[in-house]
Design a protein around this motif. Structure first.
Motif, short mmCIF file in Angstrom:
data_model
loop_
_atom_site.label_atom_id
_atom_site.label_comp_id
_atom_site.label_asym_id
_atom_site.label_seq_id
_atom_site.Cartn_x
_atom_site.Cartn_y
_atom_site.Cartn_z
N ASP A 162 -11.60 3.52 7.65
CA ASP A 162 -12.00 2.11 7.76
C ASP A 162 -13.23 1.79 6.91
N VAL A 218 0.85 -1.20 0.00
CA VAL A 218 0.00 0.00 0.00
C VAL A 218 0.88 1.24 0.00
N GLN A 268 -7.89 -0.81 0.31
CA GLN A 268 -6.80 -0.58 1.28
C GLN A 268 -6.06 0.71 0.94
N ALA A 281 -8.11 3.75 1.83
CA ALA A 281 -8.12 3.99 3.28
C ALA A 281 -6.85 4.72 3.71
N GLU A 282 -5.72 4.29 3.17
CA GLU A 282 -4.45 4.93 3.52
C GLU A 282 -4.41 6.37 3.01
N ARG A 304 -11.81 1.25 3.65
CA ARG A 304 -11.05 -0.02 3.64
C ARG A 304 -12.00 -1.23 3.50
N TYR A 305 -13.14 -1.16 4.21
CA TYR A 305 -14.02 -2.34 4.28
C TYR A 305 -15.23 -2.24 3.35
#
Lengths: 290, 175
Positions: free
Chosen positions: A202, A4, A185, A188-189, A205-206
């Motif tokens: 998050d 990532v 991912q 999210a970063e 991310r999810y």
């Protein structure tokens, strides 16, 4: 998570969350902010000023034969609607491209972003989720990782990921196999680098694989995930990745998402997007290419 | 040029008439290509009358308009049961005849692991077959199912129907 960071570091110019949105978000969550300050921010953003005027003077807000200036329009629309307009309008800049890697036509990712935001908002309202606006924001930003993937891999994305997408395999699984990281991912970063709260990062991310079990389970993630699938069914932002995503069974059960409810959500989401496009008559062209 | 009262189709610089989700377009322009992008669970239906050179394309989203009668009123092309009749009627207005029409379909894909609860693509496929069977219409080409996205185009000049997926093109009519 080294992959990532590597991917993010290798992109010369990371997508930026428009400063207007950051400033307005801060002001509107601060009870002390006054309309003069908000007007000042909007005034420095010509496109946003135009959008505010257009909304406030539209039939949707019961225009009664008089023109409202910027200050009057801000009062008329109210804080939350103002933030909403800013997000929708600014998202069209943020999500302008991202075409090549995912086979999306110009503007398609914007349609997917706003469609996912509307769908998440509708679901949140039905479930009396305490922060509907948070669902809207997370729905809107859920695919920002695709911008990074597009900037990093461009036309190389498809030939590299395709061999890893076996029958029954999702695109995010294929991305992890091909690149060591998936767009969720990476998104999210990126959100964390924008200094957005951890919970928003998050949710990004999810958004394809929300955790079913405590302590990681969060209704917000479920709602954003369901909004994403509704968006696919509404035919929004479908590119090379097609429908190679899964609806998490615990989300279907937990949100009591039946066929009728889902189809109604699809029509409402699409209808709201069409209304918005008509309002923003300079909106990006819909559609994408495969 | 598109000849439908409800179409939002846009003509692009290269002469393509782009039909969006829940939309349709019908034309007699022999230089035009009708195209609809990114069919997922939605289905694209093409019709072509080779004698009258009338062509049409519909991109519908859901099978049954009863789910949202108000939306069906505003956007009949959103649903199979309201969009397909409108597509055919629009073509008849331009001189097409039912008995000459060549009808093709593409799309109707599913998300993975849809364990029978939604089956949006499958229900769309069932609905078009039901409508066409009731009206004695045979599909000349049927490129539906799976989990992939498809772009569907129809060239008015010769009626050829092309499906594109992940950069690869395939002519589905004439076969």
């Amino acid at each position: 998570m080294a992959a990532v960071a590597d991917i993010l570091e290798s992109v010369d110019r990371l997508p930026a969350l428009p400063g207007t949105v950051i400033r307005l978000t801060a002001m509107l969550t601060d009870d002390q902010a006054d309309l003069g300050e908000i007007e000042e921010v909007a005034r420095h953003d010509e496109a946003l000023s135009m959008a505010i005027l257009r909304f406030a003077n539209s039939a949707l807000y019961g225009r009664a034969g008089r023109e409202f200036n910027l200050r009057q329009s801000i009062v008329r629309l109210g804080g939350k609607m103002l933030l909403r307009i800013a997000l929708e309008q600014q998202a069209s800049n943020l999500f302008e491209s991202a075409g090549e890697a995912y086979g999306l036509r110009r503007g398609a990712l914007w349609r997917g972003a706003v469609g996912g935001a509307f769908a998440a908002e509708e679901i949140a309202k039905k479930h009396a989720f305490p922060d509907v606006d948070l669902c809207f924001l997370c729905g809107l930003l859920r695919d920002v990782g695709k911008l990074v993937m597009d900037a990093h891999y461009g036309a190389d994305y498809l030939p590299r990921v395709s061999p890893h997408i076996a029958p029954g395999c999702t695109v995010v699984e294929g991305e992890r196999a091909a690149f060591g990281a998936d767009h969720a991912q990476i998104g999210a970063e990126l959100a964390l680098r924008w200094r957005l709260p951890q919970r928003i990062a998050d949710a990004i991310r999810y958004h394809h694989e929300p955790p079913a079990e405590e302590p990681d389970h969060d209704l917000l993630f479920d709602i954003v995930h369901a909004g994403d699938i509704i968006c696919l069914w509404a035919g929004l932002a479908i590119g090379h990745d097609g429908l190679q995503y899964k609806l998490a069974p615990h989300v279907r059960r937990g949100l009591k998402l039946g066929r009728r409810e889902a189809e109604l959500d699809i029509t409402v989401t699409w209808g709201r997007l069409r209304e918005l496009e008509e309002m923003m008559d300079d909106s990006p062209t819909q559609g994408k290419s495969t | 040029m598109p000849a439908s009262a409800t179409t939002y189709a846009k003509t692009e610089i290269d002469g393509k008439v782009v039909v969006g989700v829940a939309d349709l377009a019908v034309t007699k322009d022999p230089t035009a290509t009708l195209v609809t992008y990114a069919l997922g669970s939605c289905i694209g239906v093409t019709i072509y009358d080779p004698a009258a050179k009338v062509a049409g394309i519909l991109h519908f989203m859901l099978p049954d308009s009863r789910i949202n009668a108000e939306k069906a009123q505003q956007s009949p092309a959103m649903f199979a049961d309201t969009g397909i009749p409108q597509l055919f009627k629009s073509a008849y207005k331009l001189g097409a005849k039912k008995q000459r029409l060549i009808v093709c379909a593409a799309g109707g894909a599913e998300v993975l692991d849809d364990d029978g609860h939604f089956k949006v693509g499958s229900r769309n496929r069932t609905m078009i077959r039901k409508i066409f069977w009731k009206n004695n219409i045979l599909l000349a080409a049927d490129e539906t199912g799976g989990s992939i996205s498809r772009t569907l185009s129809l060239k008015v000049a010769d009626g050829s129907v092309i499906v594109r997926n992940r950069g690869k093109e395939r002519v589905i009519w004439p076969q």
